[in-house]
Design a protein around this motif. Sequence first.
Motif, PDB file in Angstrom:
ATOM      1  N   GLY A   1       0.958  -1.311   0.247  1.00  0.00           N
ATOM      2  CA  GLY A   1       0.125  -0.174  -0.280  1.00  0.00           C
ATOM      3  C   GLY A   1       0.865   1.196  -0.226  1.00  0.00           C
ATOM      4  O   GLY A   1       2.044   1.168   0.578  1.00  0.00           O
ATOM      5  N   GLU A   2       0.691   2.747  -0.523  1.00  0.00           N
ATOM      6  CA  GLU A   2       0.464   3.882   0.079  1.00  0.00           C
ATOM      7  C   GLU A   2       0.484   3.890   0.699  1.00  0.00           C
ATOM      8  O   GLU A   2       1.382   4.890   1.792  1.00  0.00           O
ATOM      9  CB  GLU A   2      -0.275   4.880  -0.968  1.00  0.00           C
ATOM     10  CG  GLU A   2      -0.036   4.231  -2.366  1.00  0.00           C
ATOM     11  CD  GLU A   2      -1.054   5.050  -3.000  1.00  0.00           C
ATOM     12  OE1 GLU A   2      -1.064   6.786  -3.178  1.00  0.00           O
ATOM     13  OE2 GLU A   2      -2.196   4.382  -3.865  1.00  0.00           O
ATOM     14  N   VAL A   3      -0.375   3.708   1.469  1.00  0.00           N
ATOM     15  CA  VAL A   3      -0.617   3.696   3.005  1.00  0.00           C
ATOM     16  C   VAL A   3      -0.298   2.155   3.135  1.00  0.00           C
ATOM     17  O   VAL A   3      -1.532   0.872   3.574  1.00  0.00           O
ATOM     18  CB  VAL A   3      -2.449   4.467   3.704  1.00  0.00           C
ATOM     19  CG1 VAL A   3      -2.371   4.301   5.052  1.00  0.00           C
ATOM     20  CG2 VAL A   3      -2.266   5.344   3.559  1.00  0.00           C
ATOM     21  N   VAL A   4      -0.417   1.740   5.229  1.00  0.00           N
ATOM     22  CA  VAL A   4      -0.363   0.922   5.728  1.00  0.00           C
ATOM     23  C   VAL A   4      -1.022   1.374   6.805  1.00  0.00           C
ATOM     24  O   VAL A   4       0.127   2.138   7.833  1.00  0.00           O
ATOM     25  CB  VAL A   4       0.889  -0.071   5.982  1.00  0.00           C
ATOM     26  CG1 VAL A   4       1.067  -0.869   6.541  1.00  0.00           C
ATOM     27  CG2 VAL A   4       1.624  -0.172   4.487  1.00  0.00           C
ATOM     28  N   LEU A   5      -1.612   0.041   7.342  1.00  0.00           N
ATOM     29  CA  LEU A   5      -2.506   0.951   8.597  1.00  0.00           C
ATOM     30  C   LEU A   5      -2.152  -0.365   9.884  1.00  0.00           C
ATOM     31  O   LEU A   5      -1.731  -1.987   9.604  1.00  0.00           O
ATOM     32  CB  LEU A   5      -3.829  -0.170   8.682  1.00  0.00           C
ATOM     33  CG  LEU A   5      -4.840  -0.136  10.195  1.00  0.00           C
ATOM     34  CD1 LEU A   5      -4.468   1.096  10.724  1.00  0.00           C
ATOM     35  CD2 LEU A   5      -6.258  -0.720   9.558  1.00  0.00           C
ATOM     36  N   LEU A   6      -1.845  -0.192  11.047  1.00  0.00           N
ATOM     37  CA  LEU A   6      -0.802  -1.097  12.097  1.00  0.00           C
ATOM     38  C   LEU A   6      -2.656  -1.332  12.492  1.00  0.00           C
ATOM     39  O   LEU A   6      -1.986  -1.141  13.876  1.00  0.00           O
ATOM     40  CB  LEU A   6       0.440  -0.279  12.724  1.00  0.00           C
ATOM     41  CG  LEU A   6       1.702  -0.627  12.137  1.00  0.00           C
ATOM     42  CD1 LEU A   6       2.608   0.189  13.031  1.00  0.00           C
ATOM     43  CD2 LEU A   6       1.818  -1.691  11.377  1.00  0.00           C
ATOM     44  N   ALA A   7      -2.588  -2.665  12.681  1.00  0.00           N
ATOM     45  CA  ALA A   7      -3.841  -3.197  13.842  1.00  0.00           C
ATOM     46  C   ALA A   7      -3.346  -4.154  14.704  1.00  0.00           C
ATOM     47  O   ALA A   7      -3.947  -5.568  14.076  1.00  0.00           O
ATOM     48  CB  ALA A   7      -4.571  -2.819  12.926  1.00  0.00           C
ATOM     49  N   LEU A   8      -2.438  -3.942  15.163  1.00  0.00           N
ATOM     50  CA  LEU A   8      -2.098  -5.043  15.909  1.00  0.00           C
ATOM     51  C   LEU A   8      -1.989  -5.038  17.826  1.00  0.00           C
ATOM     52  O   LEU A   8      -1.400  -3.466  18.255  1.00  0.00           O
ATOM     53  CB  LEU A   8      -0.647  -5.024  15.579  1.00  0.00           C
ATOM     54  CG  LEU A   8       0.397  -5.160  14.708  1.00  0.00           C
ATOM     55  CD1 LEU A   8       1.831  -4.899  14.286  1.00  0.00           C
ATOM     56  CD2 LEU A   8      -0.116  -7.235  13.708  1.00  0.00           C
ATOM     57  N   PRO A   9      -1.532  -5.973  18.577  1.00  0.00           N
ATOM     58  CA  PRO A   9      -1.450  -5.806  19.500  1.00  0.00           C
ATOM     59  C   PRO A   9      -0.431  -5.062  19.905  1.00  0.00           C
ATOM     60  O   PRO A   9       0.759  -5.343  19.716  1.00  0.00           O
ATOM     61  CB  PRO A   9      -1.633  -7.114  19.967  1.00  0.00           C
ATOM     62  CG  PRO A   9      -2.536  -8.393  19.222  1.00  0.00           C
ATOM     63  CD  PRO A   9      -1.956  -7.191  18.086  1.00  0.00           C
ATOM     64  N   VAL A  10      -0.078  -4.219  20.936  1.00  0.00           N
ATOM     65  CA  VAL A  10       1.119  -3.345  20.822  1.00  0.00           C
ATOM     66  C   VAL A  10       2.529  -4.404  21.816  1.00  0.00           C
ATOM     67  O   VAL A  10       3.450  -4.288  20.970  1.00  0.00           O
ATOM     68  CB  VAL A  10       0.975  -2.335  22.455  1.00  0.00           C
ATOM     69  CG1 VAL A  10       2.718  -2.403  22.801  1.00  0.00           C
ATOM     70  CG2 VAL A  10       0.516  -1.200  22.379  1.00  0.00           C
ATOM     71  N   ALA A  11       1.821  -5.677  22.139  1.00  0.00           N
ATOM     72  CA  ALA A  11       2.448  -6.371  22.305  1.00  0.00           C
ATOM     73  C   ALA A  11       3.344  -7.061  21.020  1.00  0.00           C
ATOM     74  O   ALA A  11       4.156  -7.458  21.205  1.00  0.00           O
ATOM     75  CB  ALA A  11       2.765  -7.751  23.062  1.00  0.00           C
ATOM     76  N   ALA A  12       2.964  -6.996  19.824  1.00  0.00           N
ATOM     77  CA  ALA A  12       3.009  -8.348  18.418  1.00  0.00           C
ATOM     78  C   ALA A  12       3.732  -6.895  17.971  1.00  0.00           C
ATOM     79  O   ALA A  12       4.837  -6.864  17.261  1.00  0.00           O
ATOM     80  CB  ALA A  12       2.103  -8.546  17.617  1.00  0.00           C
TER      81      ALA A  12
END
Length: 219
Positions: free
Chosen positions: A57-68
């Motif tokens: 992507g031109e844009v990347v969403l980080l939709a992760l648990p903070v621990a990961a």
Amino acid sequence: MRIGIIGAGAMARALGGGWVAAGHEVLVGARSADKAADAATAIGAAAGTLHEAAGFGEVVLLALPVAALDEVLRSVGEQLAGRTVIDCTNAFAPDTAAPQGTTAFVLTEDAVAERVAAGAPGARVVKAFNVCAAEIWASEARVFDERRLAVPLCGDDEAALRQVATLTEDLKLQPVSAGGLNRAKYLEAVSVFTVGLWFAGHDARAVFPPLEAAFATVD
């Protein structure tokens, strides 16, 4: 717009599903191929690996648990250089000092967005979509008390902020400029505070008067 999503949980599905519906190309990548495929199928997106999502992507969403985050950024952080990266994460933990029977939270980390920026050198990080739960973004409700639900954005790159503002509007939400990435930690604090109020059964919106009734003077 081409959007890569790293993560396959509720936030990935809520935001990714809205962007698919708005006509964007979305690819979901996760550490588990099965979870990535399940999430992608659910929202009508493509599925891939973490590296494929980071490079898509031109844009990347980080939709992760903070621990990961550390593990994932070690793996794909260099690929994110030059890309707009949306950080919607929060470092929540139960508040063990809360009275017995009370559901409350604290932050385990003061500035997740700044850690993301450090782990993805050259990425244009924007903090957004962290104040409300995934269920809010998945809902069709957007206007409350005749006011469109707003999404504060914190970032240092104007072009990246414009991209995220456009994606916010595509979800029928109102983008609000909230300052540089150094202010993202305040968004994270707002989130843990308001979520705690909601879980306690209080109306967080009642804490703040509408703009036309708000006033203050500089000391």
